[in-house]
Design a protein around this motif. Sequence first.
Motif, PDB file in Angstrom:
ATOM      1  N   ILE A 162       2.691 -23.445 -25.094  1.00  0.00           N
ATOM      2  CA  ILE A 162       3.506 -24.053 -23.987  1.00  0.00           C
ATOM      3  C   ILE A 162       4.778 -22.879 -23.648  1.00  0.00           C
ATOM      4  CG2 ILE A 162       5.377 -25.564 -23.359  1.00  0.00           C
ATOM      5  CD1 ILE A 162       3.814 -27.648 -24.722  1.00  0.00           C
ATOM      6  N   ALA A 163       5.302 -22.328 -24.721  1.00  0.00           N
ATOM      7  CA  ALA A 163       6.390 -21.297 -24.351  1.00  0.00           C
ATOM      8  C   ALA A 163       5.876 -19.836 -23.736  1.00  0.00           C
ATOM      9  CB  ALA A 163       6.895 -20.884 -25.992  1.00  0.00           C
ATOM     10  N   LEU A 164       4.383 -19.817 -24.022  1.00  0.00           N
ATOM     11  CA  LEU A 164       3.961 -18.380 -23.279  1.00  0.00           C
ATOM     12  C   LEU A 164       3.642 -18.926 -21.915  1.00  0.00           C
ATOM     13  CD1 LEU A 164       1.344 -17.435 -26.177  1.00  0.00           C
ATOM     14  CD2 LEU A 164       3.466 -16.067 -25.349  1.00  0.00           C
ATOM     15  N   CYS A 165       3.378 -20.028 -21.504  1.00  0.00           N
ATOM     16  CA  CYS A 165       2.956 -20.521 -20.067  1.00  0.00           C
ATOM     17  C   CYS A 165       4.012 -20.394 -19.295  1.00  0.00           C
ATOM     18  CB  CYS A 165       2.294 -21.776 -19.920  1.00  0.00           C
ATOM     19  SG  CYS A 165       0.676 -21.865 -20.799  1.00  0.00           S
ATOM     20  N   LYS A 166       5.581 -20.874 -19.978  1.00  0.00           N
ATOM     21  CA  LYS A 166       6.720 -20.870 -19.278  1.00  0.00           C
ATOM     22  C   LYS A 166       7.238 -19.156 -19.101  1.00  0.00           C
ATOM     23  CE  LYS A 166       8.630 -25.126 -20.918  1.00  0.00           C
ATOM     24  NZ  LYS A 166       9.343 -25.904 -21.831  1.00  0.00           N
ATOM     25  N   GLN A 167       6.910 -18.573 -20.018  1.00  0.00           N
ATOM     26  CA  GLN A 167       7.348 -16.974 -19.874  1.00  0.00           C
ATOM     27  C   GLN A 167       6.457 -16.387 -18.845  1.00  0.00           C
ATOM     28  OE1 GLN A 167       7.036 -14.925 -23.691  1.00  0.00           O
ATOM     29  NE2 GLN A 167       7.847 -16.798 -24.711  1.00  0.00           N
ATOM     30  N   ALA A 168       5.285 -16.910 -18.631  1.00  0.00           N
ATOM     31  CA  ALA A 168       4.524 -16.176 -17.616  1.00  0.00           C
ATOM     32  C   ALA A 168       4.549 -16.836 -16.393  1.00  0.00           C
ATOM     33  CB  ALA A 168       2.695 -16.434 -17.878  1.00  0.00           C
ATOM     34  N   LYS A 169       5.559 -17.896 -16.181  1.00  0.00           N
ATOM     35  CA  LYS A 169       5.999 -18.621 -15.142  1.00  0.00           C
ATOM     36  C   LYS A 169       4.659 -19.267 -14.351  1.00  0.00           C
ATOM     37  CE  LYS A 169       9.703 -15.230 -14.233  1.00  0.00           C
ATOM     38  NZ  LYS A 169      10.790 -16.261 -14.859  1.00  0.00           N
ATOM     39  N   LEU A 170       4.067 -19.841 -15.153  1.00  0.00           N
ATOM     40  CA  LEU A 170       2.973 -20.548 -14.641  1.00  0.00           C
ATOM     41  C   LEU A 170       3.281 -21.906 -14.145  1.00  0.00           C
ATOM     42  CD1 LEU A 170       0.232 -19.572 -17.438  1.00  0.00           C
ATOM     43  CD2 LEU A 170       0.498 -18.655 -14.882  1.00  0.00           C
ATOM     44  N   ARG A 171       2.730 -22.552 -13.297  1.00  0.00           N
ATOM     45  CA  ARG A 171       2.808 -23.814 -12.799  1.00  0.00           C
ATOM     46  C   ARG A 171       2.657 -25.033 -13.793  1.00  0.00           C
ATOM     47  NH1 ARG A 171       0.206 -21.996  -7.913  1.00  0.00           N
ATOM     48  NH2 ARG A 171      -1.649 -23.275  -8.419  1.00  0.00           N
ATOM     49  N   GLU A 172       3.717 -25.825 -13.632  1.00  0.00           N
ATOM     50  CA  GLU A 172       3.387 -27.125 -14.816  1.00  0.00           C
ATOM     51  C   GLU A 172       3.115 -26.419 -16.161  1.00  0.00           C
ATOM     52  OE1 GLU A 172       4.135 -30.095 -14.272  1.00  0.00           O
ATOM     53  OE2 GLU A 172       4.494 -29.816 -12.082  1.00  0.00           O
ATOM     54  N   SER A 173       3.863 -25.536 -16.652  1.00  0.00           N
ATOM     55  CA  SER A 173       3.732 -24.897 -17.860  1.00  0.00           C
ATOM     56  C   SER A 173       3.596 -25.997 -19.093  1.00  0.00           C
ATOM     57  CB  SER A 173       4.763 -23.961 -18.093  1.00  0.00           C
ATOM     58  OG  SER A 173       6.153 -24.334 -18.223  1.00  0.00           O
ATOM     59  N   THR A 174       4.041 -26.998 -19.299  1.00  0.00           N
ATOM     60  CA  THR A 174       4.131 -27.705 -20.308  1.00  0.00           C
ATOM     61  C   THR A 174       2.524 -28.478 -20.367  1.00  0.00           C
ATOM     62  OG1 THR A 174       6.484 -28.559 -20.377  1.00  0.00           O
ATOM     63  CG2 THR A 174       5.019 -29.899 -21.410  1.00  0.00           C
ATOM     64  N   HIS A 175       2.373 -29.100 -19.128  1.00  0.00           N
ATOM     65  CA  HIS A 175       0.831 -29.613 -19.183  1.00  0.00           C
ATOM     66  C   HIS A 175      -0.297 -28.510 -19.357  1.00  0.00           C
ATOM     67  CE1 HIS A 175       2.427 -33.208 -17.702  1.00  0.00           C
ATOM     68  NE2 HIS A 175       3.178 -32.746 -16.918  1.00  0.00           N
ATOM     69  N   LEU A 176      -0.100 -27.380 -18.774  1.00  0.00           N
ATOM     70  CA  LEU A 176      -1.052 -26.474 -18.831  1.00  0.00           C
ATOM     71  C   LEU A 176      -1.131 -25.928 -20.458  1.00  0.00           C
ATOM     72  CD1 LEU A 176      -3.042 -24.141 -17.739  1.00  0.00           C
ATOM     73  CD2 LEU A 176      -1.307 -22.832 -17.000  1.00  0.00           C
ATOM     74  N   GLY A 177       0.141 -25.601 -21.077  1.00  0.00           N
ATOM     75  CA  GLY A 177       0.185 -25.091 -22.424  1.00  0.00           C
ATOM     76  C   GLY A 177      -0.549 -26.234 -23.410  1.00  0.00           C
ATOM     77  N   LYS A 178      -0.379 -27.468 -23.173  1.00  0.00           N
ATOM     78  CA  LYS A 178      -1.000 -28.650 -23.878  1.00  0.00           C
ATOM     79  C   LYS A 178      -2.445 -28.420 -23.793  1.00  0.00           C
ATOM     80  CE  LYS A 178       2.624 -31.830 -24.106  1.00  0.00           C
ATOM     81  NZ  LYS A 178       2.935 -33.442 -23.914  1.00  0.00           N
ATOM     82  N   HIS A 179      -3.055 -28.133 -22.457  1.00  0.00           N
ATOM     83  CA  HIS A 179      -4.260 -28.082 -22.157  1.00  0.00           C
ATOM     84  C   HIS A 179      -4.991 -26.710 -22.803  1.00  0.00           C
ATOM     85  CE1 HIS A 179      -7.475 -28.777 -18.557  1.00  0.00           C
ATOM     86  NE2 HIS A 179      -7.843 -28.510 -19.728  1.00  0.00           N
ATOM     87  N   LEU A 180      -4.399 -25.781 -22.727  1.00  0.00           N
ATOM     88  CA  LEU A 180      -4.802 -24.500 -23.287  1.00  0.00           C
ATOM     89  C   LEU A 180      -4.993 -24.811 -25.011  1.00  0.00           C
ATOM     90  CD1 LEU A 180      -2.891 -21.503 -21.685  1.00  0.00           C
ATOM     91  CD2 LEU A 180      -4.916 -22.888 -21.077  1.00  0.00           C
ATOM     92  N   HIS A 181      -3.995 -25.499 -25.674  1.00  0.00           N
ATOM     93  CA  HIS A 181      -4.128 -25.795 -26.921  1.00  0.00           C
ATOM     94  C   HIS A 181      -5.362 -26.466 -27.506  1.00  0.00           C
ATOM     95  CE1 HIS A 181      -3.114 -28.443 -30.470  1.00  0.00           C
ATOM     96  NE2 HIS A 181      -2.875 -27.186 -30.998  1.00  0.00           N
ATOM     97  N   LEU A 182      -5.749 -27.357 -26.328  1.00  0.00           N
ATOM     98  CA  LEU A 182      -6.787 -28.399 -26.722  1.00  0.00           C
ATOM     99  C   LEU A 182      -8.180 -27.424 -26.528  1.00  0.00           C
ATOM    100  CD1 LEU A 182      -6.023 -31.602 -24.730  1.00  0.00           C
ATOM    101  CD2 LEU A 182      -6.247 -31.364 -27.158  1.00  0.00           C
ATOM    102  N   ILE A 183      -8.245 -26.479 -25.720  1.00  0.00           N
ATOM    103  CA  ILE A 183      -9.190 -25.718 -25.465  1.00  0.00           C
ATOM    104  C   ILE A 183      -9.292 -24.755 -26.787  1.00  0.00           C
ATOM    105  CG2 ILE A 183     -10.331 -23.707 -24.397  1.00  0.00           C
ATOM    106  CD1 ILE A 183      -8.587 -24.971 -21.770  1.00  0.00           C
ATOM    107  N   PHE A 184      -8.270 -24.402 -27.040  1.00  0.00           N
ATOM    108  CA  PHE A 184      -8.317 -23.398 -28.470  1.00  0.00           C
ATOM    109  C   PHE A 184      -8.606 -24.306 -29.558  1.00  0.00           C
ATOM    110  CE2 PHE A 184      -5.966 -22.155 -32.434  1.00  0.00           C
ATOM    111  CZ  PHE A 184      -6.229 -20.732 -32.333  1.00  0.00           C
ATOM    112  N   GLN A 185      -8.107 -25.574 -29.999  1.00  0.00           N
ATOM    113  CA  GLN A 185      -8.646 -26.366 -30.939  1.00  0.00           C
ATOM    114  C   GLN A 185      -9.997 -26.759 -30.930  1.00  0.00           C
ATOM    115  OE1 GLN A 185      -7.028 -26.473 -33.838  1.00  0.00           O
ATOM    116  NE2 GLN A 185      -4.949 -26.266 -33.424  1.00  0.00           N
ATOM    117  N   GLY A 186     -10.569 -26.734 -29.733  1.00  0.00           N
ATOM    118  CA  GLY A 186     -11.674 -26.955 -29.527  1.00  0.00           C
ATOM    119  C   GLY A 186     -12.777 -25.739 -29.770  1.00  0.00           C
ATOM    120  N   ALA A 187     -12.484 -24.742 -29.549  1.00  0.00           N
ATOM    121  CA  ALA A 187     -13.105 -23.331 -29.827  1.00  0.00           C
ATOM    122  C   ALA A 187     -13.271 -23.347 -31.363  1.00  0.00           C
ATOM    123  CB  ALA A 187     -12.457 -22.393 -29.155  1.00  0.00           C
TER     124      ALA A 187
END
Length: 221
Positions: A155-180
Motif C-alpha cells: 500500500i505504501a509503495l502504491c501511495k508513493q507511486a501516486k497510483l489511484r485508490e492506492s489502498t485497494h490496489l496495494g491490498k490487491h497486489l498483496h493477494l497476488i503476491f501471496q498467491g504466487a
Amino acid sequence: MYNVKRLCYEWVKSDVVGEKPMTNLSKKAVIIEKAYDAFYKGGFHATGVDALADDAGVSKRTLYKYFPTKEHLIEAVLDHYGTMVRTCLIGAAAERATDPREQIMAIFDVRREFMLRQQFRGCLAQQAAQEYRDRNVRIEQLGEATIHYFETHFIALCKQAKLRESTHLGKHLHLIFQGAVATSQMRRDVAAFATAKTIVKSLITQNAGNDARSGKARYVS
C-alpha cells in the motif's frame, strides 16, 4: 543477536548447500535458527522438543533455559522470520530500485529467487497463523503481523507511486503476491511469479495517470 549480512546470506542459501556454519552465534541464536529450519520442514505442532534440541545440539534442559516453553521458541522464530522478511526481502527489493513501481516488481523477483534457493519454502508466518488459529493468541498475532507488514508495504509503495485508490490496489497486489508464493510452493515451480508480474504490471498501468486528481478516477481491478 544477528549479523544482518550473515542473516540474509543464510536465508538465501538455506540448507540446500548443506550444514550452516554456526560459529560466532550465541547458543540461543543457534537454537532459533535450527528451530526455524525444523518448523519449516515439519510444521509447528508436528515438531517436538526432543527433535528441536537434537537439531540444535543441546540438551532439553539447555533449550528450556532459554525458552521456558515450545511456544516461547516459536515466538522467537517468528520474530527472526519477520526480521529476515524486512531486511532480506523488502530491503533487497529497495536496493534494486528507487522508483516505487519498480520496487513492487522487485519484491516479486526477490521472492522468486528465494523460492528457488530455499527448496520452495512458503510463508512461515502464514503457516503459524493457520496452525495456531484460536489456540495461541500471541503466536497467531505474530504470524499475522508479518502478513500485515507485506500488505501495508505494498500500500505504501502504491501511495508513493501516486497510483489511484492506492489502498485497494496495494491490498490487491498483496493477494497476488501471496498467491504466487503459495502456488509456487504447491507446484514446486516458480512460473506463477511471471504470471503474477504480468498481472501486477497491468494493474499498475491501468491505475496510473493524472486523472486521479480530478476526483473522477476509478480503481481498476
